[in-house]
Design a protein around this motif. Structure first.
Motif, PDB file in Angstrom:
ATOM      1  N   ALA A  24     -17.866  29.958  -0.736  1.00  0.00           N
ATOM      2  CA  ALA A  24     -19.002  29.664   0.123  1.00  0.00           C
ATOM      3  C   ALA A  24     -19.752  30.925   0.538  1.00  0.00           C
ATOM      4  CB  ALA A  24     -18.529  28.888   1.350  1.00  0.00           C
ATOM      5  N   ALA A  25     -19.029  31.978   0.850  1.00  0.00           N
ATOM      6  CA  ALA A  25     -19.659  33.190   1.363  1.00  0.00           C
ATOM      7  C   ALA A  25     -20.509  33.903   0.319  1.00  0.00           C
ATOM      8  CB  ALA A  25     -18.593  34.142   1.900  1.00  0.00           C
ATOM      9  N   THR A  26     -20.066  33.929  -0.918  1.00  0.00           N
ATOM     10  CA  THR A  26     -20.774  34.706  -1.933  1.00  0.00           C
ATOM     11  C   THR A  26     -21.530  33.851  -2.937  1.00  0.00           C
ATOM     12  OG1 THR A  26     -18.874  34.755  -3.412  1.00  0.00           O
ATOM     13  CG2 THR A  26     -19.051  36.548  -1.806  1.00  0.00           C
ATOM     14  N   GLY A  27     -21.203  32.563  -3.036  1.00  0.00           N
ATOM     15  CA  GLY A  27     -21.846  31.711  -4.009  1.00  0.00           C
ATOM     16  C   GLY A  27     -21.406  31.995  -5.436  1.00  0.00           C
ATOM     17  N   THR A  28     -20.333  32.753  -5.612  1.00  0.00           N
ATOM     18  CA  THR A  28     -19.861  33.082  -6.955  1.00  0.00           C
ATOM     19  C   THR A  28     -18.816  32.073  -7.401  1.00  0.00           C
ATOM     20  OG1 THR A  28     -18.142  34.550  -6.103  1.00  0.00           O
ATOM     21  CG2 THR A  28     -20.253  35.551  -6.663  1.00  0.00           C
ATOM     22  N   ARG A  29     -18.745  31.894  -8.712  1.00  0.00           N
ATOM     23  CA  ARG A  29     -17.735  31.005  -9.284  1.00  0.00           C
ATOM     24  C   ARG A  29     -16.514  31.832  -9.621  1.00  0.00           C
ATOM     25  NH1 ARG A  29     -21.206  28.614 -14.020  1.00  0.00           N
ATOM     26  NH2 ARG A  29     -22.099  30.669 -13.875  1.00  0.00           N
ATOM     27  N   GLU A  30     -15.351  31.307  -9.278  1.00  0.00           N
ATOM     28  CA  GLU A  30     -14.109  31.997  -9.597  1.00  0.00           C
ATOM     29  C   GLU A  30     -13.258  31.111 -10.484  1.00  0.00           C
ATOM     30  OE1 GLU A  30     -12.066  33.609  -6.248  1.00  0.00           O
ATOM     31  OE2 GLU A  30     -13.902  34.364  -5.344  1.00  0.00           O
ATOM     32  N   LEU A  31     -12.615  31.724 -11.455  1.00  0.00           N
ATOM     33  CA  LEU A  31     -11.755  31.014 -12.383  1.00  0.00           C
ATOM     34  C   LEU A  31     -10.296  31.291 -12.026  1.00  0.00           C
ATOM     35  CD1 LEU A  31     -13.787  32.060 -15.508  1.00  0.00           C
ATOM     36  CD2 LEU A  31     -13.608  29.734 -14.614  1.00  0.00           C
ATOM     37  N   ALA A  32      -9.445  30.300 -12.252  1.00  0.00           N
ATOM     38  CA  ALA A  32      -8.017  30.457 -11.961  1.00  0.00           C
ATOM     39  C   ALA A  32      -7.351  31.309 -13.041  1.00  0.00           C
ATOM     40  CB  ALA A  32      -7.343  29.093 -11.896  1.00  0.00           C
ATOM     41  N   HIS A  33      -6.573  32.282 -12.588  1.00  0.00           N
ATOM     42  CA  HIS A  33      -5.799  33.154 -13.474  1.00  0.00           C
ATOM     43  C   HIS A  33      -4.366  33.205 -12.956  1.00  0.00           C
ATOM     44  CE1 HIS A  33      -9.916  34.663 -13.960  1.00  0.00           C
ATOM     45  NE2 HIS A  33      -9.537  34.994 -15.178  1.00  0.00           N
ATOM     46  N   PRO A  34      -3.404  33.277 -13.859  1.00  0.00           N
ATOM     47  CA  PRO A  34      -2.028  33.450 -13.371  1.00  0.00           C
ATOM     48  C   PRO A  34      -1.847  34.857 -12.787  1.00  0.00           C
ATOM     49  CG  PRO A  34      -2.081  33.587 -15.767  1.00  0.00           C
ATOM     50  CD  PRO A  34      -3.468  33.221 -15.322  1.00  0.00           C
ATOM     51  N   ARG A  35      -1.052  34.938 -11.747  1.00  0.00           N
ATOM     52  CA  ARG A  35      -0.685  36.261 -11.222  1.00  0.00           C
ATOM     53  C   ARG A  35       0.229  36.914 -12.247  1.00  0.00           C
ATOM     54  NH1 ARG A  35       0.759  32.900  -7.105  1.00  0.00           N
ATOM     55  NH2 ARG A  35       2.898  33.551  -7.315  1.00  0.00           N
ATOM     56  N   ARG A  36       0.330  38.226 -12.193  1.00  0.00           N
ATOM     57  CA  ARG A  36       1.146  38.964 -13.165  1.00  0.00           C
ATOM     58  C   ARG A  36       2.546  38.373 -13.276  1.00  0.00           C
ATOM     59  NH1 ARG A  36       2.273  45.399 -13.031  1.00  0.00           N
ATOM     60  NH2 ARG A  36       0.163  45.434 -13.799  1.00  0.00           N
ATOM     61  N   GLU A  37       3.167  38.090 -12.145  1.00  0.00           N
ATOM     62  CA  GLU A  37       4.552  37.593 -12.180  1.00  0.00           C
ATOM     63  C   GLU A  37       4.651  36.163 -12.719  1.00  0.00           C
ATOM     64  OE1 GLU A  37       2.910  37.118  -7.996  1.00  0.00           O
ATOM     65  OE2 GLU A  37       2.974  38.743  -9.452  1.00  0.00           O
ATOM     66  N   GLU A  38       3.537  35.473 -12.876  1.00  0.00           N
ATOM     67  CA  GLU A  38       3.543  34.119 -13.427  1.00  0.00           C
ATOM     68  C   GLU A  38       3.342  34.090 -14.946  1.00  0.00           C
ATOM     69  OE1 GLU A  38       1.697  31.592  -9.710  1.00  0.00           O
ATOM     70  OE2 GLU A  38       0.289  32.589 -11.084  1.00  0.00           O
ATOM     71  N   ILE A  39       2.983  35.220 -15.527  1.00  0.00           N
ATOM     72  CA  ILE A  39       2.736  35.266 -16.970  1.00  0.00           C
ATOM     73  C   ILE A  39       4.061  35.169 -17.708  1.00  0.00           C
ATOM     74  CG2 ILE A  39       1.828  36.658 -18.877  1.00  0.00           C
ATOM     75  CD1 ILE A  39      -0.130  37.903 -16.841  1.00  0.00           C
ATOM     76  N   ARG A  40       4.137  34.212 -18.634  1.00  0.00           N
ATOM     77  CA  ARG A  40       5.368  33.959 -19.371  1.00  0.00           C
ATOM     78  C   ARG A  40       5.194  34.349 -20.834  1.00  0.00           C
ATOM     79  NH1 ARG A  40       9.711  31.417 -16.810  1.00  0.00           N
ATOM     80  NH2 ARG A  40      10.151  30.848 -18.941  1.00  0.00           N
ATOM     81  N   LEU A  41       6.244  34.880 -21.425  1.00  0.00           N
ATOM     82  CA  LEU A  41       6.205  35.302 -22.818  1.00  0.00           C
ATOM     83  C   LEU A  41       5.810  34.165 -23.745  1.00  0.00           C
ATOM     84  CD1 LEU A  41       6.629  37.428 -25.015  1.00  0.00           C
ATOM     85  CD2 LEU A  41       9.058  36.816 -25.021  1.00  0.00           C
ATOM     86  N   GLU A  42       6.381  32.989 -23.558  1.00  0.00           N
ATOM     87  CA  GLU A  42       6.064  31.887 -24.466  1.00  0.00           C
ATOM     88  C   GLU A  42       4.590  31.494 -24.372  1.00  0.00           C
ATOM     89  OE1 GLU A  42       8.243  30.062 -20.872  1.00  0.00           O
ATOM     90  OE2 GLU A  42       8.406  31.854 -22.090  1.00  0.00           O
ATOM     91  N   GLY A  43       3.992  31.603 -23.200  1.00  0.00           N
ATOM     92  CA  GLY A  43       2.568  31.324 -23.050  1.00  0.00           C
ATOM     93  C   GLY A  43       1.704  32.353 -23.755  1.00  0.00           C
ATOM     94  N   VAL A  44       2.068  33.619 -23.616  1.00  0.00           N
ATOM     95  CA  VAL A  44       1.334  34.694 -24.293  1.00  0.00           C
ATOM     96  C   VAL A  44       1.446  34.523 -25.804  1.00  0.00           C
ATOM     97  CG1 VAL A  44       1.245  37.196 -24.691  1.00  0.00           C
ATOM     98  CG2 VAL A  44       1.565  36.303 -22.364  1.00  0.00           C
ATOM     99  N   LEU A  45       2.644  34.246 -26.299  1.00  0.00           N
ATOM    100  CA  LEU A  45       2.827  34.055 -27.743  1.00  0.00           C
ATOM    101  C   LEU A  45       2.040  32.848 -28.243  1.00  0.00           C
ATOM    102  CD1 LEU A  45       6.619  34.897 -28.101  1.00  0.00           C
ATOM    103  CD2 LEU A  45       4.661  36.332 -28.716  1.00  0.00           C
ATOM    104  N   HIS A  46       2.020  31.784 -27.453  1.00  0.00           N
ATOM    105  CA  HIS A  46       1.217  30.607 -27.823  1.00  0.00           C
ATOM    106  C   HIS A  46      -0.262  30.985 -27.917  1.00  0.00           C
ATOM    107  CE1 HIS A  46      -0.689  26.688 -27.765  1.00  0.00           C
ATOM    108  NE2 HIS A  46      -1.326  27.037 -26.669  1.00  0.00           N
TER     109      HIS A  46
END
Length: 116
Positions: A3-25
């Motif tokens: 609301a404050a900036t009117g910018t669109r933000e996309l969801a990203h996993p936090r570093r600790e949520e990144i999984r090897l199988e997802g990266v390989l996929h």
């Protein structure tokens, strides 16, 4: 949108949520490898249209979403442009050598003579 900036933000996993199988996929698809290779070579951000993919815009959007949702790229809006950057620092920290090995394999494979 925030609301404050009117910018669109996309969801990203936090570093600790990144999984090897997802990266390989995410890296298992040749078109997504093309995007990752281009981002690695650029050493900075690129727009989605900078990397030419032989697919429809909706399919291209899907490939970028898979890369983002699995923590391989970071996407941000700048005006109407969606900018893409490789999350090299996060990937190198979590999976040392993985990205460099994959990129080297892509280069080696591209230089092999066509065996078909």
């Amino acid at each position: 949108m925030t609301a404050a900036t009117g910018t669109r933000e996309l969801a990203h996993p936090r570093r600790e949520e990144i999984r090897l199988e997802g990266v390989l996929h995410a890296l298992a698809d040749p078109l997504r490898l093309r995007v990752v290779s281009a981002l690695a070579a650029a050493e900075g951000e690129l727009t989605c249209s900078h990397v030419s993919l032989p697919v429809t815009k909706s399919t291209s959007t899907h490939h970028y979403r898979v890369l983002r949702e699995n923590g391989v790229i970071q996407q941000t809006y700048r005006g109407t442009a969606k900018m893409n950057g490789l999350r090299r620092r996060d990937l190198d920290s979590l999976f040392p050598g993985l990205l460099d090995s994959v990129l080297a394999a892509v280069t080696a494979q591209a230089s092999r003579p066509d065996l078909s």
